[in-house]
Design a protein around this motif. Structure first.
Motif, PDB file in Angstrom:
ATOM      1  N   THR A  24      -0.345 -16.611   1.296  1.00 55.82           N
ATOM      2  CA  THR A  24       0.169 -15.908   0.118  1.00 55.82           C
ATOM      3  C   THR A  24      -0.933 -15.663  -0.897  1.00 55.82           C
ATOM      4  N   LEU A  25      -1.819 -16.647  -1.057  1.00 61.33           N
ATOM      5  CA  LEU A  25      -2.945 -16.503  -1.982  1.00 61.33           C
ATOM      6  C   LEU A  25      -3.859 -15.365  -1.543  1.00 61.33           C
ATOM      7  N   GLY A  26      -4.161 -15.301  -0.253  1.00 60.21           N
ATOM      8  CA  GLY A  26      -5.029 -14.243   0.262  1.00 60.21           C
ATOM      9  C   GLY A  26      -4.448 -12.863   0.025  1.00 60.21           C
ATOM     10  N   ILE A  27      -3.132 -12.725   0.251  1.00 61.97           N
ATOM     11  CA  ILE A  27      -2.471 -11.431   0.035  1.00 61.97           C
ATOM     12  C   ILE A  27      -2.466 -11.069  -1.449  1.00 61.97           C
ATOM     13  N   ALA A  28      -2.203 -12.041  -2.307  1.00 63.00           N
ATOM     14  CA  ALA A  28      -2.177 -11.783  -3.753  1.00 63.00           C
ATOM     15  C   ALA A  28      -3.556 -11.337  -4.246  1.00 63.00           C
ATOM     16  N   GLN A  29      -4.607 -11.989  -3.763  1.00 58.69           N
ATOM     17  CA  GLN A  29      -5.960 -11.614  -4.172  1.00 58.69           C
ATOM     18  C   GLN A  29      -6.310 -10.205  -3.705  1.00 58.69           C
ATOM     19  N   ALA A  30      -5.882  -9.860  -2.496  1.00 63.91           N
ATOM     20  CA  ALA A  30      -6.158  -8.513  -1.963  1.00 63.91           C
ATOM     21  C   ALA A  30      -5.363  -7.459  -2.715  1.00 63.91           C
ATOM     22  N   LEU A  31      -4.115  -7.757  -3.028  1.00 64.37           N
ATOM     23  CA  LEU A  31      -3.252  -6.783  -3.696  1.00 64.37           C
ATOM     24  C   LEU A  31      -3.655  -6.540  -5.145  1.00 64.37           C
ATOM     25  N   LEU A  32      -4.098  -7.593  -5.826  1.00 63.94           N
ATOM     26  CA  LEU A  32      -4.335  -7.498  -7.260  1.00 63.94           C
ATOM     27  C   LEU A  32      -5.746  -7.039  -7.627  1.00 63.94           C
ATOM     28  N   ILE A  33      -6.769  -7.523  -6.912  1.00 66.23           N
ATOM     29  CA  ILE A  33      -8.134  -7.131  -7.282  1.00 66.23           C
ATOM     30  C   ILE A  33      -8.980  -6.735  -6.076  1.00 66.23           C
ATOM     31  N   GLY A  34      -8.350  -6.528  -4.930  1.00 62.50           N
ATOM     32  CA  GLY A  34      -9.094  -6.059  -3.773  1.00 62.50           C
ATOM     33  C   GLY A  34      -9.991  -7.088  -3.121  1.00 62.50           C
ATOM     34  N   TYR A  35      -9.782  -8.369  -3.409  1.00 58.79           N
ATOM     35  CA  TYR A  35     -10.600  -9.442  -2.813  1.00 58.79           C
ATOM     36  C   TYR A  35      -9.971  -9.850  -1.483  1.00 58.79           C
ATOM     37  N   ARG A  36     -10.681  -9.545  -0.374  1.00 62.92           N
ATOM     38  CA  ARG A  36     -10.078  -9.723   0.944  1.00 62.92           C
ATOM     39  C   ARG A  36     -10.731 -10.836   1.772  1.00 62.92           C
ATOM     40  N   ARG A  55      -7.246 -13.808   9.255  1.00 63.33           N
ATOM     41  CA  ARG A  55      -7.572 -12.760  10.234  1.00 63.33           C
ATOM     42  C   ARG A  55      -6.361 -12.380  11.073  1.00 63.33           C
ATOM     43  N   ASP A  56      -5.585 -13.358  11.505  1.00 62.42           N
ATOM     44  CA  ASP A  56      -4.390 -13.065  12.316  1.00 62.42           C
ATOM     45  C   ASP A  56      -3.358 -12.279  11.503  1.00 62.42           C
ATOM     46  N   LEU A  57      -3.271 -12.594  10.200  1.00 63.52           N
ATOM     47  CA  LEU A  57      -2.320 -11.893   9.349  1.00 63.52           C
ATOM     48  C   LEU A  57      -2.730 -10.428   9.193  1.00 63.52           C
ATOM     49  N   VAL A  58      -4.018 -10.195   8.990  1.00 61.72           N
ATOM     50  CA  VAL A  58      -4.512  -8.820   8.870  1.00 61.72           C
ATOM     51  C   VAL A  58      -4.253  -8.046  10.159  1.00 61.72           C
ATOM     52  N   GLN A  59      -4.451  -8.706  11.305  1.00 64.50           N
ATOM     53  CA  GLN A  59      -4.199  -8.057  12.586  1.00 64.50           C
ATOM     54  C   GLN A  59      -2.721  -7.712  12.742  1.00 64.50           C
ATOM     55  N   SER A  60      -1.862  -8.579  12.255  1.00 62.01           N
ATOM     56  CA  SER A  60      -0.423  -8.306  12.312  1.00 62.01           C
ATOM     57  C   SER A  60      -0.070  -7.091  11.467  1.00 62.01           C
ATOM     58  N   TYR A  61      -0.655  -7.001  10.275  1.00 64.18           N
ATOM     59  CA  TYR A  61      -0.445  -5.827   9.422  1.00 64.18           C
ATOM     60  C   TYR A  61      -0.950  -4.568  10.114  1.00 64.18           C
ATOM     61  N   SER A  62      -2.098  -4.674  10.779  1.00 59.09           N
ATOM     62  CA  SER A  62      -2.668  -3.517  11.480  1.00 59.09           C
ATOM     63  C   SER A  62      -1.762  -3.075  12.618  1.00 59.09           C
ATOM     64  N   THR A 116       1.371  -3.348  12.926  1.00 59.09           N
ATOM     65  CA  THR A 116       2.619  -2.736  12.469  1.00 59.09           C
ATOM     66  C   THR A 116       2.376  -1.492  11.618  1.00 59.09           C
ATOM     67  N   GLY A 117       1.097  -1.129  11.414  1.00 55.50           N
ATOM     68  CA  GLY A 117       0.763   0.094  10.698  1.00 55.50           C
ATOM     69  C   GLY A 117       0.932   0.038   9.200  1.00 55.50           C
ATOM     70  N   VAL A 118       0.911  -1.147   8.612  1.00 58.50           N
ATOM     71  CA  VAL A 118       1.103  -1.249   7.158  1.00 58.50           C
ATOM     72  C   VAL A 118      -0.080  -1.960   6.484  1.00 58.50           C
ATOM     73  N   VAL A 119      -1.247  -1.963   7.144  1.00 57.57           N
ATOM     74  CA  VAL A 119      -2.398  -2.663   6.577  1.00 57.57           C
ATOM     75  C   VAL A 119      -2.853  -2.026   5.265  1.00 57.57           C
ATOM     76  N   HIS A 120      -2.481  -0.750   5.048  1.00 55.31           N
ATOM     77  CA  HIS A 120      -2.910  -0.064   3.832  1.00 55.31           C
ATOM     78  C   HIS A 120      -2.304  -0.669   2.569  1.00 55.31           C
ATOM     79  N   ILE A 121      -1.217  -1.434   2.703  1.00 55.77           N
ATOM     80  CA  ILE A 121      -0.581  -1.969   1.494  1.00 55.77           C
ATOM     81  C   ILE A 121      -1.401  -3.084   0.856  1.00 55.77           C
ATOM     82  N   ILE A 122      -2.351  -3.644   1.618  1.00 58.88           N
ATOM     83  CA  ILE A 122      -3.201  -4.687   1.034  1.00 58.88           C
ATOM     84  C   ILE A 122      -4.558  -4.117   0.636  1.00 58.88           C
ATOM     85  N   ALA A 123      -4.631  -2.806   0.504  1.00 58.73           N
ATOM     86  CA  ALA A 123      -5.854  -2.159   0.045  1.00 58.73           C
ATOM     87  C   ALA A 123      -5.622  -1.571  -1.344  1.00 58.73           C
TER      88      ALA A 123
END
Length: 375
Positions: free
Chosen positions: A238-250, A255-262, A264-271
């Motif tokens: 949750t911390l990793g997602i919050a950091q990515a969503l709020l200030i782009g810190y990824r 890594r497995d979570l990012v792959q899961s987003y990829s 399902t085609g929704v990886v853009h929401i954490i950019a």
């Protein structure tokens, strides 16, 4: 009697395209054909000369040779695009480190960010300052990716720290897969040509530091925001997602979570994108509008909004997609305050034009391409 309708040319409704398209053409021509500066200098000179000649024509001559102005502008911006593409390529810089570096030569570098912990190493981007040749420090330019060996302790280095690399650096190369991602070119566009894998005995820490006031502010602000998030969010994913969503810190994203987003085609929401700036812009309007009746607030409103939007853009990493949005919002805000309505497509083209003037290699950035395509 039925009125005849006329469709306006796209170059009339979106005039900045007259400048953007030849600029892109010049960038592409220079990069792919690897042309030197002289032909583009000639094009710039011809463009300026043609435009000046057109301006001194009489009114009747201007009407007769109306095409000359357009041709001159097109030629000028093709030349400008090629010139920028050549100059911005770090490998064409006379002080590029690749023109001086030899095996086992000492390299002095300055860290451009705090140490980032990775799975198997500590990573940091550094700027080359000088190389030791014949017992003299030769100033050089270029960025180097540093990977520090991961042991029991983290290197006591931070933004601005200076070190001397003693065990050599290696050029960045591609994996060699045909049609695969050109990682070497991607790094070159960011002025990165070398990397170094450093054990404890492969570098010397210098007592000196070199910092930039603006970058120091951005770095300290980013660290402060990250520490606040870490204080209140304890679950790692949750911390990793919050950091990515709020200030782009990824860097803390699993890594497995990012792959899961990829997958399902929704990886853009954490950019970080224009959506974030739109939300901030809307929130600022909501907070400021009740006080807009005061003359001072009316004057300070655009300045405050622009400062917040651009500050967030830089803290979030200044990716092309967010810069595109920041530039467009700037045009909108300035237009509103001088009583001019802006054409959205013209503002879109103008933002692309400005970003390519600053860095022509944004043209190859996937975020830049997708951002403008989507909008």
């Amino acid at each position: 009697m039925q009125k005849r309708s006329y469709n306006k040319s796209i170059f009339i409704t979106v005039p900045i395209l007259r400048l953007l398209l030849p600029l892109i053409a010049g960038i592409l021509i220079q990069f792919h054909l690897n042309i030197t500066l002289l032909p583009f200098f000639i094009l710039v000179a011809l463009g300026i000369s043609g435009f000046v000649v057109y301006q001194v024509f009489s009114t009747s001559k201007k009407f007769q040779f109306s095409w000359l102005s357009g041709v001159a502008i097109t030629v000028f911006f093709i030349g400008l695009g090629g010139t920028l593409s050549f100059i911005k390529n770090i490998e064409h810089n006379q002080h590029w480190i690749g023109k001086y570096y030899q095996n086992d030569v000492l390299v002095k570098v300055t860290l451009q960010e705090d140490i980032i912990e990775k799975e198997k190493s500590f990573k940091a981007l550094s700027k080359a300052e000088a190389v030791l040749i014949n017992n003299e420090w030769q100033p050089v330019q270029g960025n180097i990716l540093l990977y520090f060996k991961k042991d029991s302790t983290q290197p006591k280095l931070q933004y601005g720290s200076q070190i001397v690399i003693t065990k050599g650096i290696t050029p960045i190369i591609n994996a060699g897969n045909p049609g695969g991602f050109n990682y070497a070119r991607y790094c070159t566009f960011q002025n990165i040509s070398y990397q170094a894998f450093l054990a404890d005995n492969a570098y010397l820490t210098l007592p000196t530091t070199s910092t930039n006031t603006f970058n120091s502010f951005l770095n300290s602000s980013r660290i402060k925001i990250l520490s606040i998030l870490q204080q209140y969010i304890t679950q790692p994913n949750t911390l990793g997602i919050a950091q990515a969503l709020l200030i782009g810190y990824r860097d803390n994203l699993d890594r497995d979570l990012v792959q899961s987003y990829s997958n399902t085609g929704v990886v853009h929401i954490i950019a970080i994108s224009g959506l974030h700036l739109g939300m901030i812009y809307g929130l600022l309007l909501f907070l400021i509008n009740p006080f807009s009746k005061y003359k001072m607030v009316k004057f300070l409103k655009p300045i405050l909004i622009l400062l917040v939007l651009w500050g967030f853009s830089f803290i979030a990493g200044a990716a092309p997609s967010i810069l595109r949005s920041a530039v467009m919002f700037t045009f909108i805000i300035v237009g509103e305050n001088i009583g001019r309505k802006s054409n959205m497509y013209n503002s879109l083209a103008a933002s692309a034009f400005l970003l390519l003037l600053i860095n022509p290699f944004n043209l190859w950035d996937v975020g830049f391409q997708l951002s403008y395509t989507a909008v």
